[in-house]
Design a protein around this motif. Structure first.
Motif, PDB file in Angstrom:
ATOM      1  N   ASN A  91       0.736  -1.295  -0.027  1.00 13.32           N
ATOM      2  CA  ASN A  91       0.109  -0.083   0.033  1.00 13.32           C
ATOM      3  C   ASN A  91       0.894   1.268  -0.111  1.00 13.32           C
ATOM      4  N   ASN A  92       2.265   1.052   0.260  1.00  9.91           N
ATOM      5  CA  ASN A  92       3.062   2.433   0.155  1.00  9.91           C
ATOM      6  C   ASN A  92       3.978   2.015  -0.931  1.00  9.91           C
ATOM      7  N   PRO A  93       3.934   2.741  -2.183  1.00  6.83           N
ATOM      8  CA  PRO A  93       5.236   2.640  -3.062  1.00  6.83           C
ATOM      9  C   PRO A  93       6.426   3.313  -2.819  1.00  6.83           C
ATOM     10  N   SER A  94       6.555   3.875  -1.614  1.00  7.10           N
ATOM     11  CA  SER A  94       7.849   4.383  -1.047  1.00  7.10           C
ATOM     12  C   SER A  94       8.385   3.588   0.023  1.00  7.10           C
ATOM     13  N   SER A  95       7.960   2.293   0.065  1.00  8.42           N
ATOM     14  CA  SER A  95       8.293   1.329   1.013  1.00  8.42           C
ATOM     15  C   SER A  95       9.574   0.531   0.279  1.00  8.42           C
ATOM     16  N   ILE A  96      10.477  -0.118   1.070  1.00  9.45           N
ATOM     17  CA  ILE A  96      11.430  -1.036   0.336  1.00  9.45           C
ATOM     18  C   ILE A  96      10.603  -1.990  -0.197  1.00  9.45           C
ATOM     19  N   SER A  97      11.334  -2.408  -1.391  1.00  8.08           N
ATOM     20  CA  SER A  97      10.737  -3.395  -2.269  1.00  8.08           C
ATOM     21  C   SER A  97      11.050  -4.805  -1.943  1.00  8.08           C
ATOM     22  N   GLY A  98      11.646  -5.219  -1.238  1.00  3.38           N
ATOM     23  CA  GLY A  98      12.036  -6.442  -0.965  1.00  3.38           C
ATOM     24  C   GLY A  98      12.320  -6.761   0.639  1.00  3.38           C
ATOM     25  N   SER A  99      12.447  -7.999   0.952  1.00  4.71           N
ATOM     26  CA  SER A  99      12.768  -8.405   2.418  1.00  4.71           C
ATOM     27  C   SER A  99      14.007  -9.114   2.740  1.00  4.71           C
ATOM     28  N   ASN A 121      13.863  -8.229  -6.437  1.00  4.47           N
ATOM     29  CA  ASN A 121      13.521  -6.885  -6.061  1.00  4.47           C
ATOM     30  C   ASN A 121      14.684  -5.808  -6.137  1.00  4.47           C
ATOM     31  N   GLY A 122      15.845  -6.133  -6.788  1.00  8.56           N
ATOM     32  CA  GLY A 122      16.792  -5.200  -7.123  1.00  8.56           C
ATOM     33  C   GLY A 122      17.403  -4.415  -6.087  1.00  8.56           C
ATOM     34  N   LEU A 123      17.553  -3.211  -6.435  1.00  8.95           N
ATOM     35  CA  LEU A 123      18.190  -2.266  -5.281  1.00  8.95           C
ATOM     36  C   LEU A 123      17.413  -0.990  -4.970  1.00  8.95           C
ATOM     37  N   ASN A 124      17.473  -0.631  -3.846  1.00  2.96           N
ATOM     38  CA  ASN A 124      16.788   0.503  -3.147  1.00  2.96           C
ATOM     39  C   ASN A 124      17.583   1.652  -2.810  1.00  2.96           C
ATOM     40  N   ARG A 125      17.166   2.856  -3.265  1.00  3.74           N
ATOM     41  CA  ARG A 125      17.900   4.199  -2.355  1.00  3.74           C
ATOM     42  C   ARG A 125      16.842   4.663  -1.445  1.00  3.74           C
ATOM     43  N   PHE A 126      17.561   4.676  -0.237  1.00  2.00           N
ATOM     44  CA  PHE A 126      16.798   5.067   0.858  1.00  2.00           C
ATOM     45  C   PHE A 126      17.183   6.597   1.327  1.00  2.00           C
ATOM     46  N   ASP A 127      16.333   7.523   1.319  1.00  3.74           N
ATOM     47  CA  ASP A 127      16.325   8.837   1.910  1.00  3.74           C
ATOM     48  C   ASP A 127      16.206   8.778   2.961  1.00  3.74           C
ATOM     49  N   PRO A 128      17.163   8.930   4.091  1.00  2.42           N
ATOM     50  CA  PRO A 128      16.867   8.724   5.496  1.00  2.42           C
ATOM     51  C   PRO A 128      15.994  10.293   6.162  1.00  2.42           C
ATOM     52  N   LEU A 129      16.166  11.203   5.445  1.00  3.38           N
ATOM     53  CA  LEU A 129      15.450  12.356   5.844  1.00  3.38           C
ATOM     54  C   LEU A 129      13.916  12.389   5.444  1.00  3.38           C
ATOM     55  N   GLU A 130      13.641  11.904   4.326  1.00  5.27           N
ATOM     56  CA  GLU A 130      12.253  11.620   3.708  1.00  5.27           C
ATOM     57  C   GLU A 130      11.671  10.386   4.283  1.00  5.27           C
ATOM     58  N   GLN A 131      12.408   9.442   4.634  1.00  3.36           N
ATOM     59  CA  GLN A 131      12.178   8.219   5.111  1.00  3.36           C
ATOM     60  C   GLN A 131      11.338   7.272   4.136  1.00  3.36           C
ATOM     61  N   THR A 132      12.028   7.465   2.586  1.00  4.99           N
ATOM     62  CA  THR A 132      11.485   7.004   1.603  1.00  4.99           C
ATOM     63  C   THR A 132      12.337   6.175   0.701  1.00  4.99           C
ATOM     64  N   PHE A 133      11.879   5.026   0.014  1.00  6.89           N
ATOM     65  CA  PHE A 133      12.697   4.263  -0.720  1.00  6.89           C
ATOM     66  C   PHE A 133      12.373   4.422  -2.212  1.00  6.89           C
ATOM     67  N   LYS A 134      13.365   4.329  -2.982  1.00  6.76           N
ATOM     68  CA  LYS A 134      13.156   4.348  -4.323  1.00  6.76           C
ATOM     69  C   LYS A 134      13.745   3.059  -5.106  1.00  6.76           C
ATOM     70  N   ALA A 135      13.111   2.259  -5.907  1.00 10.16           N
ATOM     71  CA  ALA A 135      13.677   1.130  -6.491  1.00 10.16           C
ATOM     72  C   ALA A 135      14.256   1.299  -7.755  1.00 10.16           C
ATOM     73  N   TYR A 136      15.411   0.565  -7.848  1.00 10.73           N
ATOM     74  CA  TYR A 136      16.086   0.566  -9.197  1.00 10.73           C
ATOM     75  C   TYR A 136      16.600  -0.917  -9.528  1.00 10.73           C
ATOM     76  N   LEU A 137      16.720  -1.215 -10.607  1.00 10.83           N
ATOM     77  CA  LEU A 137      17.238  -2.644 -11.076  1.00 10.83           C
ATOM     78  C   LEU A 137      16.088  -3.627 -10.913  1.00 10.83           C
ATOM     79  N   GLN A 138      14.859  -3.652 -10.877  1.00 16.69           N
ATOM     80  CA  GLN A 138      13.706  -4.282 -10.761  1.00 16.69           C
ATOM     81  C   GLN A 138      14.041  -5.536 -11.545  1.00 16.69           C
ATOM     82  N   GLY A 139      13.501  -6.679 -11.069  1.00 13.16           N
ATOM     83  CA  GLY A 139      13.697  -7.976 -11.760  1.00 13.16           C
ATOM     84  C   GLY A 139      15.179  -8.661 -11.444  1.00 13.16           C
TER      85      GLY A 139
END
Length: 181
Positions: A91-99, A121-139
């Motif tokens: 439900n949160n597209p800014s959450s980490i993409s894998g476990s 689930n690739g690679l995630n960039r986490f912004d610690p100030l915004e507390q958001t994740f962005k996914a890269y290299l999916q698959g």
């Protein structure tokens, strides 16, 4: 130690030795000669998220980050001696993409890069100030990360090497040449 099945060892800036096992996280304080154990407790959301610790990383502020196999990313909140847990949330597209976390690295801007090895689930960039994740290299499964001497980010995957292009905010495959030199 919580287990003799050691998965990862690292040392923090103060000289403490962090040991990740298949049954929790342990920290050895050389000044006291004692271990402190952090165990996963499914009934306690502020405990370590999963017993299988795969990577441990200390960021530039001295915060300890713990990657687990199947439990996502955990940040040790030092003053409280508890964990803040980051897990996938559909439900949160800014959450980490894998476990299942393989590697953690921090770039010059303070972002954390989180390699994931579960279900591509690739690679995630986490912004610690915004507390958001962005996914890269999916698959892809990301097994290794490197920040080179020029602050270029490299990612090793199950199908090759990728280099991050900061200007384009994307990764480019660094293909293998068939020529011999």
């Amino acid at each position: 130690l919580s287990s003799n099945d050691i998965r990862v060892i690292t040392q923090d800036h103060s000289g403490r030795i962090w040991v990740g096992t298949s049954n929790g996280l342990n920290v050895f304080d050389p000044t006291t000669g004692a271990f402190t154990r952090y165990l996963a407790d499914p009934e306690d959301p502020s405990s370590l998220s999963n017993p299988v610790v795969t990577t441990i990383f200390e960021d530039k502020l001295g915060t300890i980050w713990v990657g687990t196999y199947g439990g996502g990313l955990s940040m040790l909140q030092g003053a409280q001696n508890t964990f803040k847990v980051y897990q996938p949330d559909t439900n949160n597209p800014s959450s980490i993409s894998g476990s299942s976390v393989s590697k953690i690295l921090q770039d010059k801007n303070g972002n954390l890069w989180i390699g994931l090895v579960d279900q591509g689930n690739g690679l995630n960039r986490f912004d610690p100030l915004e507390q958001t994740f962005k996914a890269y290299l999916q698959g892809l499964n990301v097994y290794s990360l490197l920040l080179d001497g020029k602050d270029q980010l490299w990612a090793g995957t199950h199908i090759g090497l990728y280099k991050y292009n900061d200007e384009q905010d994307r990764f480019q495959h660094a293909g293998v040449s068939n020529s011999i030199t």
